[in-house]
Design a protein around this motif. Structure first.
Motif, short mmCIF file in Angstrom:
data_model
loop_
_atom_site.label_atom_id
_atom_site.label_comp_id
_atom_site.label_asym_id
_atom_site.label_seq_id
_atom_site.Cartn_x
_atom_site.Cartn_y
_atom_site.Cartn_z
N GLU A 55 0.88 -1.33 0.07
CA GLU A 55 0.07 0.15 -0.04
C GLU A 55 0.87 1.10 -0.04
O GLU A 55 0.62 2.10 -1.12
CB GLU A 55 -0.94 0.09 1.17
CG GLU A 55 -1.96 1.31 1.45
CD GLU A 55 -2.83 1.33 2.36
OE1 GLU A 55 -3.49 2.22 2.64
OE2 GLU A 55 -3.06 0.13 3.07
N SER A 56 1.78 1.46 0.99
CA SER A 56 2.59 2.58 1.16
C SER A 56 3.53 2.63 -0.11
O SER A 56 3.68 3.87 -0.87
CB SER A 56 3.44 2.45 2.29
OG SER A 56 4.40 1.44 2.49
N LYS A 115 1.58 3.59 -3.61
CA LYS A 115 1.00 5.06 -3.05
C LYS A 115 2.22 6.15 -3.49
O LYS A 115 2.20 7.16 -4.07
CB LYS A 115 0.47 5.53 -1.92
CG LYS A 115 -1.15 4.95 -1.64
CD LYS A 115 -1.56 5.27 -0.37
CE LYS A 115 -2.76 5.10 -0.23
NZ LYS A 115 -3.20 5.31 1.12
N ALA A 116 3.40 5.84 -3.11
CA ALA A 116 4.48 6.52 -3.32
C ALA A 116 4.83 6.56 -4.60
O ALA A 116 5.12 7.57 -5.11
CB ALA A 116 5.70 6.02 -2.43
N ALA A 154 2.50 8.79 -6.63
CA ALA A 154 2.77 10.27 -6.34
C ALA A 154 3.85 10.91 -7.13
O ALA A 154 3.86 11.86 -7.34
CB ALA A 154 2.70 10.30 -4.78
N GLN A 181 9.25 7.76 -4.58
CA GLN A 181 8.26 8.79 -4.95
C GLN A 181 9.18 10.20 -5.35
O GLN A 181 8.42 10.76 -6.12
CB GLN A 181 7.76 9.39 -3.54
CG GLN A 181 6.66 10.40 -3.74
CD GLN A 181 5.63 10.70 -2.53
OE1 GLN A 181 5.62 9.78 -1.70
NE2 GLN A 181 5.41 11.89 -2.65
N HIS A 216 4.67 9.46 0.96
CA HIS A 216 4.04 7.95 1.24
C HIS A 216 4.97 6.98 1.85
O HIS A 216 4.34 6.15 2.19
CB HIS A 216 3.34 7.62 -0.03
CG HIS A 216 2.24 8.47 -0.57
ND1 HIS A 216 0.98 8.50 0.30
CD2 HIS A 216 2.10 9.49 -1.22
CE1 HIS A 216 0.11 9.30 -0.12
NE2 HIS A 216 0.80 10.21 -1.47
N HIS A 217 6.09 7.16 1.79
CA HIS A 217 7.05 6.00 2.08
C HIS A 217 6.57 5.93 3.76
O HIS A 217 6.23 6.79 4.52
CB HIS A 217 8.56 6.44 2.17
CG HIS A 217 8.99 6.83 0.87
ND1 HIS A 217 10.27 7.52 0.64
CD2 HIS A 217 8.49 6.53 -0.46
CE1 HIS A 217 10.48 7.68 -0.79
NE2 HIS A 217 9.40 7.18 -1.35
N LYS A 218 6.78 4.63 3.95
CA LYS A 218 6.16 4.12 5.44
C LYS A 218 7.29 4.79 6.53
O LYS A 218 6.64 5.03 7.44
CB LYS A 218 6.42 2.71 5.63
CG LYS A 218 5.69 2.28 6.84
CD LYS A 218 5.29 0.78 6.93
CE LYS A 218 3.79 0.92 6.21
NZ LYS A 218 3.42 -0.78 6.41
N PHE A 228 -5.64 7.51 -4.49
CA PHE A 228 -4.88 7.05 -3.24
C PHE A 228 -5.84 6.67 -2.36
O PHE A 228 -5.56 6.80 -1.10
CB PHE A 228 -4.04 8.33 -2.69
CG PHE A 228 -3.08 8.75 -3.86
CD1 PHE A 228 -1.98 8.12 -3.62
CD2 PHE A 228 -3.45 9.93 -4.67
CE1 PHE A 228 -1.05 8.50 -4.58
CE2 PHE A 228 -2.44 10.09 -5.54
CZ PHE A 228 -1.12 9.40 -5.63
#
Length: 465
Positions: free
Chosen positions: A98-99, A102-103, A106, A358, A423-425, A452
């Motif tokens: 997920e993360s 998303k990254a 983005a 990202q 968005h990186h964890k 997102f």
């Protein structure tokens, strides 16, 4: 609301018919669209997630939905990042699908290919691949493919993984950093190369020589120059030479991961001239950061092979421009903050990896502008060539029949890197506080905008696209 959203057609007109009579699901129009013919004024028609029309601007293609680019926006092909460590399952606290996806979205990346480590279990057999696919399937915001792993003892699994859809196989020539993914001796690598050559797969190699590293100085302490001495260029050079010769002898396709040593460029160029099936990548950190500027204790900068000196960086850029280096990918290799040993700043014990998924496009575009390199060239390195190397035949370019993977990119915009907004964890980056040029405003995967909120990316297999 962004300028792009303000420019979006929302009412039917003679120029843009919606609903009944529309020929396309989506039409994107603009003065600056990067196609295989260069940056031109075009209208792009998308149907069922594919690019099915590219016409001169003004032809008034009719879509269920039509979007007009603003004057400062460029429609670019989605980036293809073939070197990403997602780490799920097993080390999802480092990064998860997920993360990570998303990254990626983005940053304008619409396809990633996940490395076989540092997940637990690593992707070294079909059962492990299926576990990773199950973890990724409900969480992917962009398209996700997978590499397999080549480790001692899994030669019989390689063909099975290939048939299950992996894009190739990664091995190490020294300790990988995790116990569950042991390295191959050069003779073992050659044996596996012979195996994968029989079904035309590819061996990706972390090319640092274990014996050279064993004899190098110890990296412990907070001085970066000591860490740099612990991973000498010679260790890379010897390992790259091994890869070249074993690929020459077996006829296998080989790919050098994250090239850091510019010393190796001459032998790589020679091997390519000889017809060795060799491709090479490098990464944003080697092209934008300098060993001379890394502060003591700044373990966010630690990666293997290491960031080297200014003179080395210049030669890597020349290698790209000369075509000796084929592409730029992130080697996104995150970890938790404690593993980076921020409190002590000890380069000898900190995890080696830079999280940059990202930021890659902005990092390279910022440096490319300074060097007078065109955006089209950057996109060749970060989208077209990675797609070609991995065999992603319907990605990497805005062209008829390709997946409708795009980013709306504003090359004149700028932003300051704030790790807490990525968005990186895990919020750690060597780029914290840097001003970068170019912002991704919107991202589309297979013709659908990434919101997102709802993951709509697909899992991809070798040979399917």
């Amino acid at each position: 609301m962004s300028n792009t959203e303000l420019a979006e057609d929302t009412t039917p007109s003679d120029d843009s018919a919606h609903g009944a009579g529309a020929d396309f699901d989506l039409v994107i129009r603009g003065e600056h669209i990067v196609t295989t013919a260069g940056t031109v004024a075009r209208e792009v028609g998308i149907r069922a997630g594919k690019i099915v029309a590219i016409e001169p601007l003004g032809n008034n293609l009719r879509g269920e939905k039509t979007i007009d680019l603003t004057d400062e926006e460029v429609l670019i092909p989605g980036l293809v990042d073939t070197h990403v460590h997602v780490n799920e399952p097993g080390r999802t606290e480092w990064e998860g699908f997920e993360s990570a996806t998303k990254a990626a979205a983005a940053g304008g990346v619409t396809t990633i290919v996940d490395m076989p480590l540092n997940s637990i279990p690593p992707t070294v057999n079909v059962e492990s691949l299926e576990l990773k696919q199950a973890a990724a399937r409900p969480k992917a915001f962009v398209d996700v493919g997978f590499w397999g792993g080549a480790i001692p003892g899994n030669k019989t699994d390689l063909r099975k993984l290939h048939d299950a859809g992996v894009f190739g196989f990664k091995c190490f020539l020294l300790h990988s950093g995790v116990e569950e993914f042991p390295y191959l001796e050069p003779d073992e690598m050659e044996e596996d190369m012979g195996e994968i050559a029989s079904f035309d797969s590819m061996m990706l190699v972390h090319a640092e020589d274990s014996r050279a590293i064993d004899r190098a100085p110890n990296a412990e302490g907070d001085h970066y120059d000591r860490f740099l001495a612990s991973r000498p260029r010679g260790a890379e050079n010897v390992a790259v030479a091994e890869v070249i010769e074993r690929a020459r002898w077996t006829g296998a396709r080989a790919h050098i991961l994250h090239l850091s040593s510019s010393d190796a460029l001459a032998m790589i160029s020679s091997a390519k001239r000889d017809g060795v099936k060799l491709t090479v990548e490098t990464c944003p950190h080697y092209l934008t950061l300098l060993a001379e500027e890394i502060p003591d204790g700044a373990t966010a900068f630690k990666c293997c092979p290491p960031i080297r000196e200014a003179s080395n960086r210049e030669l890597l850029w020349k290698g790209l421009e000369d075509g000796v280096i084929d592409c730029i990918v992130s080697d996104h290799s995150p970890s938790t903050l404690d593993l980076k040993d921020i409190e002590n700043g000890d380069f000898g014990v900190a995890w080696g990896g830079v999280a940059s998924l990202q930021l890659g496009l902005a990092l390279i575009w910022t440096e490319a502008q300074r060097r007078g390199i065109k955006l089209e060239t950057v996109l060749k390195w970060m989208s077209t060539r990675p797609a070609e190397i991995a065999g992603l035949h319907h990605k990497g370019a805005i062209a008829l029949g390709n997946d409708a993977d795009f980013a709306f990119f504003a090359p004149g915009d700028s932003f300051v890197v704030d790790v807490n907004k990525l968005h990186h964890k895990n919020p750690i980056s060597p780029y914290q506080g840097k001003v970068l040029a170019g912002k991704v405003r919107r991202t589309f995967v297979r013709g659908t905008e990434v919101d997102f909120k709802t993951p709509k990316g697909q899992l991809i297999r070798r040979g399917e696209i």
